[in-house]
Write a protein that holds these residues in place. Structure first.
Motif, PDB file in Angstrom:
ATOM      1  N   ARG A  56      -5.224   6.772  10.206  1.00 46.98           N
ATOM      2  CA  ARG A  56      -5.274   7.987  11.032  1.00 46.98           C
ATOM      3  C   ARG A  56      -6.387   7.841  12.067  1.00 46.98           C
ATOM      4  O   ARG A  56      -7.534   7.577  11.730  1.00 46.98           O
ATOM      5  CB  ARG A  56      -5.501   9.212  10.158  1.00 46.98           C
ATOM      6  CG  ARG A  56      -5.367  10.517  10.924  1.00 46.98           C
ATOM      7  CD  ARG A  56      -5.178  11.697  10.004  1.00 46.98           C
ATOM      8  NE  ARG A  56      -3.832  11.622   9.431  1.00 46.98           N
ATOM      9  CZ  ARG A  56      -3.569  11.735   8.133  1.00 46.98           C
ATOM     10  NH1 ARG A  56      -4.517  11.939   7.274  1.00 46.98           N
ATOM     11  NH2 ARG A  56      -2.333  11.656   7.689  1.00 46.98           N
ATOM     12  N   ALA A  57      -6.024   7.978  13.304  1.00 48.76           N
ATOM     13  CA  ALA A  57      -6.993   7.814  14.399  1.00 48.76           C
ATOM     14  C   ALA A  57      -7.941   9.007  14.479  1.00 48.76           C
ATOM     15  O   ALA A  57      -7.555  10.147  14.209  1.00 48.76           O
ATOM     16  CB  ALA A  57      -6.258   7.652  15.725  1.00 48.76           C
TER      17      ALA A  57
ATOM     18  N   VAL B  29       0.858  -1.176   0.000  1.00 45.77           N
ATOM     19  CA  VAL B  29       0.000   0.000   0.000  1.00 45.77           C
ATOM     20  C   VAL B  29       0.900   1.234   0.000  1.00 45.77           C
ATOM     21  O   VAL B  29       1.831   1.320   0.800  1.00 45.77           O
ATOM     22  CB  VAL B  29      -0.901   0.011   1.269  1.00 45.77           C
ATOM     23  CG1 VAL B  29      -1.755   1.252   1.322  1.00 45.77           C
ATOM     24  CG2 VAL B  29      -1.745  -1.241   1.340  1.00 45.77           C
ATOM     25  N   PRO B  30       0.636   2.204  -0.872  1.00 47.65           N
ATOM     26  CA  PRO B  30       1.414   3.448  -0.830  1.00 47.65           C
ATOM     27  C   PRO B  30       1.328   4.080   0.569  1.00 47.65           C
ATOM     28  O   PRO B  30       0.285   4.025   1.227  1.00 47.65           O
ATOM     29  CB  PRO B  30       0.741   4.340  -1.881  1.00 47.65           C
ATOM     30  CG  PRO B  30       0.050   3.378  -2.800  1.00 47.65           C
ATOM     31  CD  PRO B  30      -0.371   2.225  -1.937  1.00 47.65           C
ATOM     32  N   PHE B  31       2.433   4.656   1.010  1.00 46.14           N
ATOM     33  CA  PHE B  31       2.510   5.183   2.371  1.00 46.14           C
ATOM     34  C   PHE B  31       1.423   6.202   2.675  1.00 46.14           C
ATOM     35  O   PHE B  31       0.828   6.194   3.751  1.00 46.14           O
ATOM     36  CB  PHE B  31       3.901   5.770   2.637  1.00 46.14           C
ATOM     37  CG  PHE B  31       4.108   6.130   4.078  1.00 46.14           C
ATOM     38  CD1 PHE B  31       4.173   5.149   5.050  1.00 46.14           C
ATOM     39  CD2 PHE B  31       4.235   7.450   4.466  1.00 46.14           C
ATOM     40  CE1 PHE B  31       4.365   5.468   6.380  1.00 46.14           C
ATOM     41  CE2 PHE B  31       4.423   7.782   5.803  1.00 46.14           C
ATOM     42  CZ  PHE B  31       4.485   6.786   6.761  1.00 46.14           C
ATOM     43  N   GLU B  32       1.123   7.097   1.743  1.00 45.57           N
ATOM     44  CA  GLU B  32       0.081   8.111   1.970  1.00 45.57           C
ATOM     45  C   GLU B  32      -1.280   7.452   2.180  1.00 45.57           C
ATOM     46  O   GLU B  32      -2.072   7.888   3.012  1.00 45.57           O
ATOM     47  CB  GLU B  32       0.031   9.113   0.817  1.00 45.57           C
ATOM     48  CG  GLU B  32       1.234  10.045   0.763  1.00 45.57           C
ATOM     49  CD  GLU B  32       1.408  10.863   2.033  1.00 45.57           C
ATOM     50  OE1 GLU B  32       0.409  11.322   2.626  1.00 45.57           O
ATOM     51  OE2 GLU B  32       2.571  11.039   2.458  1.00 45.57           O
TER      52      GLU B  32
END
Length: 102
Positions: A26-27, A16-19
């Motif tokens: 993201r919580a 999966v691409p990091f972004e």
């Protein structure tokens, strides 16, 4: 062991691409919780008759039982000077914080 033997035993992973990873993990911002020292001490003293004298603290905003934040739980235990507790093992780590001594 050859790749042919390993293949059926494992599932294929995914890259999966990091972004994308960041946006998916993201919580959600949660309201903080506060536990006052006196209430913790009183609750531990009131429950000190149990084998471990331990209490779990919980963030009221969390759905998962015992969580103070996503994936994090905390148990408080009061052990009086010269006392001991029931030996146990269930986790690979513990954090010990001494708040008093005698």
């Amino acid at each position: 062991m050859s790749w042919d033997e390993i293949g059926p035993k494992v599932q294929a992973g995914k890259l999966v691409p990091f972004e994308s990873y960041l946006s998916q993990t993201r919580a959600i911002r949660e309201a903080p919780s506060l536990w006052k020292d006196a209430s913790i001490t009183n609750a531990c003293l009131a429950d000190s008759g149990t084998a471990r004298g331990a209490l779990s603290i919980k963030n009221s905003e969390r759905e998962q039982a015992g969580e103070i934040a996503s994936g994090v739980s905390m148990v408080l235990q009061l052990i009086k000077p010269l006392d001991s507790t029931t030996p146990h093992s269930h986790s690979f780590w513990h954090i010990y914080i001494v708040i008093g001594g005698g």
